[in-house]
Design a protein around this motif. Structure first.
Motif, short mmCIF file in Angstrom:
data_model
loop_
_atom_site.label_atom_id
_atom_site.label_comp_id
_atom_site.label_asym_id
_atom_site.label_seq_id
_atom_site.Cartn_x
_atom_site.Cartn_y
_atom_site.Cartn_z
N MET A 1 74.09 -43.88 -114.68
CA MET A 1 75.10 -43.62 -115.65
C MET A 1 76.47 -43.90 -115.02
O MET A 1 76.79 -43.39 -113.97
CB MET A 1 74.97 -42.18 -116.10
CG MET A 1 76.10 -41.69 -116.88
SD MET A 1 75.95 -39.95 -117.20
CE MET A 1 75.21 -39.95 -118.75
N THR A 2 77.29 -44.70 -115.63
CA THR A 2 78.60 -45.08 -115.15
C THR A 2 79.66 -44.53 -116.08
O THR A 2 79.55 -44.65 -117.30
CB THR A 2 78.70 -46.63 -115.10
OG1 THR A 2 77.62 -47.13 -114.36
CG2 THR A 2 79.99 -47.05 -114.49
N TRP A 3 80.66 -43.95 -115.48
CA TRP A 3 81.75 -43.40 -116.28
C TRP A 3 82.97 -44.28 -116.12
O TRP A 3 83.38 -44.58 -115.00
CB TRP A 3 82.09 -41.99 -115.80
CG TRP A 3 81.01 -41.00 -116.01
CD1 TRP A 3 79.70 -41.17 -115.77
CD2 TRP A 3 81.16 -39.71 -116.53
NE1 TRP A 3 79.00 -40.07 -116.08
CE2 TRP A 3 79.89 -39.13 -116.56
CE3 TRP A 3 82.23 -38.96 -116.98
CZ2 TRP A 3 79.67 -37.85 -117.02
CZ3 TRP A 3 81.99 -37.68 -117.43
CH2 TRP A 3 80.72 -37.13 -117.46
#
Length: 104
Positions: A1-3
């Motif tokens: 998951m990349t923010w």
């Protein structure tokens, strides 16, 4: 998951200005102050080495003060004999003046 957060352009602009000021003003100022501090420390080191050398010379020159005290203590009897010699010389001078007819 990349923010990922998209910063507003005004924030990025202020960030780059702050970064630029840091690189252009603060870092050179810190380097100048560090160099001055280093130079002062080197001068203190040099002056303290000279002071230590001078203190060693003073210690060498004052090391013979106890011998001077011994010399002064030994001078007392010499002064007593000198006083006796002075009195005998004055008496002999008076006798010679009398014989030469200089005193009446």
């Amino acid at each position: 998951m990349t923010w990922t957060i998209a910063a507003p352009p005004a924030v990025l602009t202020l960030w780059w200005i702050a970064l630029g000021l840091t690189v252009v003003v603060i870092v050179p100022t810190a380097l100048v102050l560090l160099h001055r501090t280093w130079r002062a420390a080197r001068n203190i080191q040099r002056y303290s080495a000279e002071a230590l050398e001078a203190a060693g010379g003073i210690a060498d020159h004052t090391a013979l003060l106890p011998a001077l005290d011994a010399t002064i203590a030994g001078a007392g009897p010499i002064l007593e004999h000198t006083d006796a010699i002075r009195q005998l010389t004055a008496a002999a001078g008076g006798i010679l003046r009398t014989r030469a007819g200089l005193e009446g």
